[in-house]
Design an enzyme around this catalytic site. Sequence first.
Site, PDB file in Angstrom:
ATOM      1  CG  ASP A   9     -35.107   5.987  33.588  1.00 17.61           C
ATOM      2  OD1 ASP A   9     -34.563   6.928  34.181  1.00 17.61           O
ATOM      3  OD2 ASP A   9     -34.494   4.952  33.271  1.00 17.61           O
ATOM      4  CG  ASP A 104     -31.903   5.582  30.800  1.00 17.82           C
ATOM      5  OD1 ASP A 104     -31.681   6.707  31.276  1.00 17.82           O
ATOM      6  OD2 ASP A 104     -32.138   4.579  31.489  1.00 17.82           O
ATOM      7  CD  GLU A 105     -33.831  10.305  33.524  1.00 17.17           C
ATOM      8  OE1 GLU A 105     -34.311  11.392  33.849  1.00 17.17           O
ATOM      9  OE2 GLU A 105     -32.750   9.878  33.953  1.00 17.17           O
TER      10      GLU A 105
HETATM   11  P1  TTP Z   1     -30.136   5.174  34.967  1.00 15.03           P
HETATM   12  O1  TTP Z   1     -31.465   5.321  34.277  1.00 15.03           O
HETATM   13  O2  TTP Z   1     -29.904   5.989  36.185  1.00 15.03           O
HETATM   14  O3  TTP Z   1     -29.896   3.657  35.400  1.00 15.03           O
HETATM   15  P2  TTP Z   1     -30.322   2.309  34.668  1.00 15.03           P
HETATM   16  O4  TTP Z   1     -31.074   2.575  33.416  1.00 15.03           O
HETATM   17  O5  TTP Z   1     -29.119   1.439  34.536  1.00 15.03           O
HETATM   18  O6  TTP Z   1     -31.267   1.627  35.755  1.00 15.03           O
HETATM   19  P3  TTP Z   1     -32.752   2.042  36.174  1.00 15.03           P
HETATM   20  O7  TTP Z   1     -33.160   3.211  35.365  1.00 15.03           O
HETATM   21  O8  TTP Z   1     -33.583   0.819  35.896  1.00 15.03           O
HETATM   22  O9  TTP Z   1     -32.674   2.326  37.638  1.00 15.03           O
HETATM   23  O10 TTP Z   1     -28.980   5.490  33.952  1.00 15.03           O
HETATM   24  C1  TTP Z   1     -29.050   5.121  32.589  1.00 15.03           C
HETATM   25  C2  TTP Z   1     -27.713   4.631  32.078  1.00 15.03           C
HETATM   26  O11 TTP Z   1     -26.734   5.643  32.274  1.00 15.03           O
HETATM   27  C3  TTP Z   1     -27.196   3.422  32.823  1.00 15.03           C
HETATM   28  O12 TTP Z   1     -27.664   2.202  32.264  1.00 15.03           O
HETATM   29  C4  TTP Z   1     -25.720   3.564  32.705  1.00 15.03           C
HETATM   30  C5  TTP Z   1     -25.486   5.050  32.608  1.00 15.03           C
HETATM   31  N1  TTP Z   1     -24.982   5.551  33.899  1.00 15.03           N
HETATM   32  C6  TTP Z   1     -23.608   5.715  34.075  1.00 15.03           C
HETATM   33  O13 TTP Z   1     -22.845   5.493  33.150  1.00 15.03           O
HETATM   34  N2  TTP Z   1     -23.142   6.155  35.275  1.00 15.03           N
HETATM   35  C7  TTP Z   1     -23.971   6.409  36.338  1.00 15.03           C
HETATM   36  O14 TTP Z   1     -23.509   6.781  37.427  1.00 15.03           O
HETATM   37  C8  TTP Z   1     -25.398   6.233  36.155  1.00 15.03           C
HETATM   38  C9  TTP Z   1     -26.346   6.488  37.293  1.00 15.03           C
HETATM   39  C10 TTP Z   1     -25.834   5.795  34.918  1.00 15.03           C
HETATM   40 MG    MG Z   2     -32.721   3.910  33.381  1.00 15.52          MG
END
Ligand code: TTP
Ligand code: MG
Length: 406
Positions: A9, A104-105
């Site tokens: 991720d 992103d995962e």
């Molecule tokens: P995440 O992987 O949940 O968050 P992140 O990558 O910003 O942070 P981390 O993984 O380090 O905790 O989500 C990936 C992307 O998806 C995030 O950058 C923005 C988008 N997203 C939204 O648009 N709305 C949301 O509620 C969430 C959780 C994420």
């Molecule tokens: Mg992320």
Amino acid sequence: MTRRIMHIDLDAFFVSVEQVLKPELKGKPVVVGGRPDRRGVVASASYEARAFGLHAGMPLTTASRLCPQATFIEGNFAKYRNASQKFMSILADFSPYLEPRGLDEAYLDATGFESIHGSIHQMAVNIKSRIKDELGLCVSVGIASCKVVAKVACELSKPDGLLEVAAGDERSFLAPLPAAKLPGIGKKTERILKSLGITTIDELAVTPLREIKSHFGTSGEVLYRFANGVDDRKVEPPGVAKSISRETTFGKDTKDRSFLKATLRYLSERVGAMLRQQGKQSSCVTLKLRYSDFKTITRSHTLLQTTDTDQTIFDTGLKLLTKALSQGKQPIRLIGIGVSHLTESGRQLDMLDASARRQEQLNKAIDRIRHKYGFTAIQTGRTLILKDVFPKDKDGYTLQTPNLSR
Ligand code: TTP
Ligand code: MG
């Protein structure tokens, strides 16, 4: 052989993409989601911003109060999609057993890959450094014998982390963590668990299954298995779609029937075009509505004969819509239409029927023109009124999606 599953991720994904483009933002509190005075929520916050209590889903106004010095960025989805594609293609170089989850995962099955990289740990190091070198992004990786433990390990290792849970340690690794860290436990489940005196994963793991099921029904079984570090879900590379759907949220909640019908028509055309592009037919149409109080309903209709035409999808959706509108009194926030029970399109028996044959030829002609000149090159009378509501370009109307959410 014990499985070795990775969960990968990207860290603060949207923010990190912005920081690559503007290095002066590195190491600073940054928020993607919109201007601080706008309606809307934080989509992604840098770890420096998280130190002030900011997190995804927080209203932007709250975020700017807690951290006024943060840089607030509107965001640009196309940029993130582009970065996501590059990220996934790097992962695909490492294993064909890749299951992307969102932008992103991803899960990656690395079972048996030790010999190529020396160890699975080293394989993860190699993945991290390729992503850093080629995209400038940091990624965290969890490694375990199953998906759920790999995901929790990844989450726990952030940012820029790498955490491997040895086979046999799944249960003891999870045990001390708060129950809310387990995927699938949201705010509501967490509250119920608390009322039962369960706060850690261990406390959940030792609760008799019977008791968990009495509170959560059959989904309690999954919770129980996850809490015990048991998860036999496979890494599933994306196969052919099982359903196709399109939906949009409105800028303003509405009860306007002709506008709803026009939107439904447009979405049906998009679904139909995709269905034909994939060479599929469907025998089940589903309408989705979300009311202004966020209550969401779906209504399905099974067709006697499979179809791939816009008109049938729309007609079926319209019947479902008319019925729903006569029952629900609230304004509508979101509308969507989808088809499922897909089969390979072969010539139908009723193709002997002249009108069905004409319909097929018409579809083909429309698809050809749209392919060449853009989706809105052909519009049915009904969808024309949408031009005053949705921005339009060659590829069709830009539908309103909620903030930058997935
Ligand atoms: P995440 O992987 O949940 O968050 P992140 O990558 O910003 O942070 P981390 O993984 O380090 O905790 O989500 C990936 C992307 O998806 C995030 O950058 C923005 C988008 N997203 C939204 O648009 N709305 C949301 O509620 C969430 C959780 C994420
Ligand atoms: Mg992320």
